[in-house]
Design an enzyme around this catalytic site. Sequence first.
Site, short mmCIF file in Angstrom:
data_model
loop_
_atom_site.label_atom_id
_atom_site.label_comp_id
_atom_site.label_asym_id
_atom_site.label_seq_id
_atom_site.Cartn_x
_atom_site.Cartn_y
_atom_site.Cartn_z
N SER A 199 0.88 -1.16 0.00
CA SER A 199 0.00 0.00 0.00
C SER A 199 0.92 1.21 0.00
CB SER A 199 -0.90 -0.01 1.24
OG SER A 199 -1.89 0.97 1.12
N GLU A 200 0.80 2.08 -1.01
CA GLU A 200 1.85 3.07 -1.23
C GLU A 200 1.92 4.16 -0.17
OE1 GLU A 200 -0.67 2.51 -3.37
OE2 GLU A 200 -1.45 4.37 -4.24
#
Lengths: 234, 208
Positions: free
Chosen positions: B45-46
């Site tokens: 998840s960036e």
Amino acid sequence: MKKVYGSADEALEGVLFDGMLIAAGGFGLCGIPELLIDGIVKAGTKDLTVASNNAGVDGFGLGKLLDTRQIKKMMSSYVGENAEFMRQYLSGELELEFNPQGTLAERMRAGGAGIPGFYTKTGVGTVIAEGKEVKQFGGEDYILEEGIFADLSIVKAWKADDTGNLVFRKTARNFNPPAAMCGKICIAEVEEIVPRGSLDPDLIHLPGIYVHRLIQGEHEKRIEQRTTRKREDA
Amino acid sequence: MPWDRNQMAARAAEELEDGMYVNLGIGIPTLVANYVGDKDITLQSENGMLGMGPFPYEGEEDPDLINAGKQTITELSRTSYFDSATSFGMIRGGKIAAAILGAMEVAENGDLANWMIPGKLVKGMGGAMDLVAGVGRVVVVMDHTNKHGDSKVLKACTLPLTGKGVVDRIITNLGVLDVVEGGLKIVECADGVTEDDLRAATEATIVD
């Protein structure tokens, strides 16, 4: 070296001026410096440029500084959750500089590390590349992006000691370390200031050298998208 | 029958191999996580997390634990957290094997448009430009046509680009196409969809 202040108002004393550039940590409403934003609202500082991944929501986070028209320009990657932001932007009251999320984070990190510019593949061939220097490395195009050098950084951490060593919690870390690094002055707000020596030196996420002032306080920590699953799904 | 959202997600999950670090976009790509089966996949998840877990049980939501869509999530035993600069360092640095993303338009040269419609509400590109520029392989999952029946698989994108020549594979409700020299190559058709159906719904050049 006194870093701990009694309140956001005290910590912000003498560091705010109209037209300044502020770098703010946080992703969405996660890990945002709620107390310092409230303090800046109270101080009434105007014509701010704010580098922050998002712009809060209506009435919370940076949305409060938009409601009071204290922000002149935002440098962000995603601003979709704020109707007042859109209204001001579409009416021309608010400037907006879109940055790809990773470029924004790296611009902050670079600024904090004394790097005035760097080349990246992100945005090549898109509107983001317009007006930017293009250079080839190994036959591929890269664009020049500039480091961000902020007048002030405002960040939120979980725990700190009185020397400003910071520990973040889970995904609330996000933009806070790079935002903290790129400011001439960095103020951190934390949930708990713990006695010196009680944080494991091997597990400090951001060394106190980046943090000049520190406050402790209660945080609302609002959830933007509450998503759950039912127990029977397990 | 063309594939539905879940069938498209299931087909996209076939793109993933054991041991991959993967970033899933918002929408149909998020559903891909439901179809990885026994494969050892680590989701990034960036906003600063590797090893993203499912949504929390009611009452166990943690405001400090969200995904890039700002939804509450959970951690796994393998999870690690890091800051946004580190997160995009691993994206830009090519450490993420694949990204599965939604799209508004894809062109036969691999151009991708998925962040902006001029004149409409502009929300921003978020991390999409960094992802398509940096990850090993970009797989697009989307409906083949828009609600007016016009092809979204084009000779050239009309919308502002997210990335130029970045798409490797397109999975739609009608089938799977690869971006190759000179145009797109049909990899497979959805159940009950013929190659003629697929060609008819595609504006882009299809090469054999």
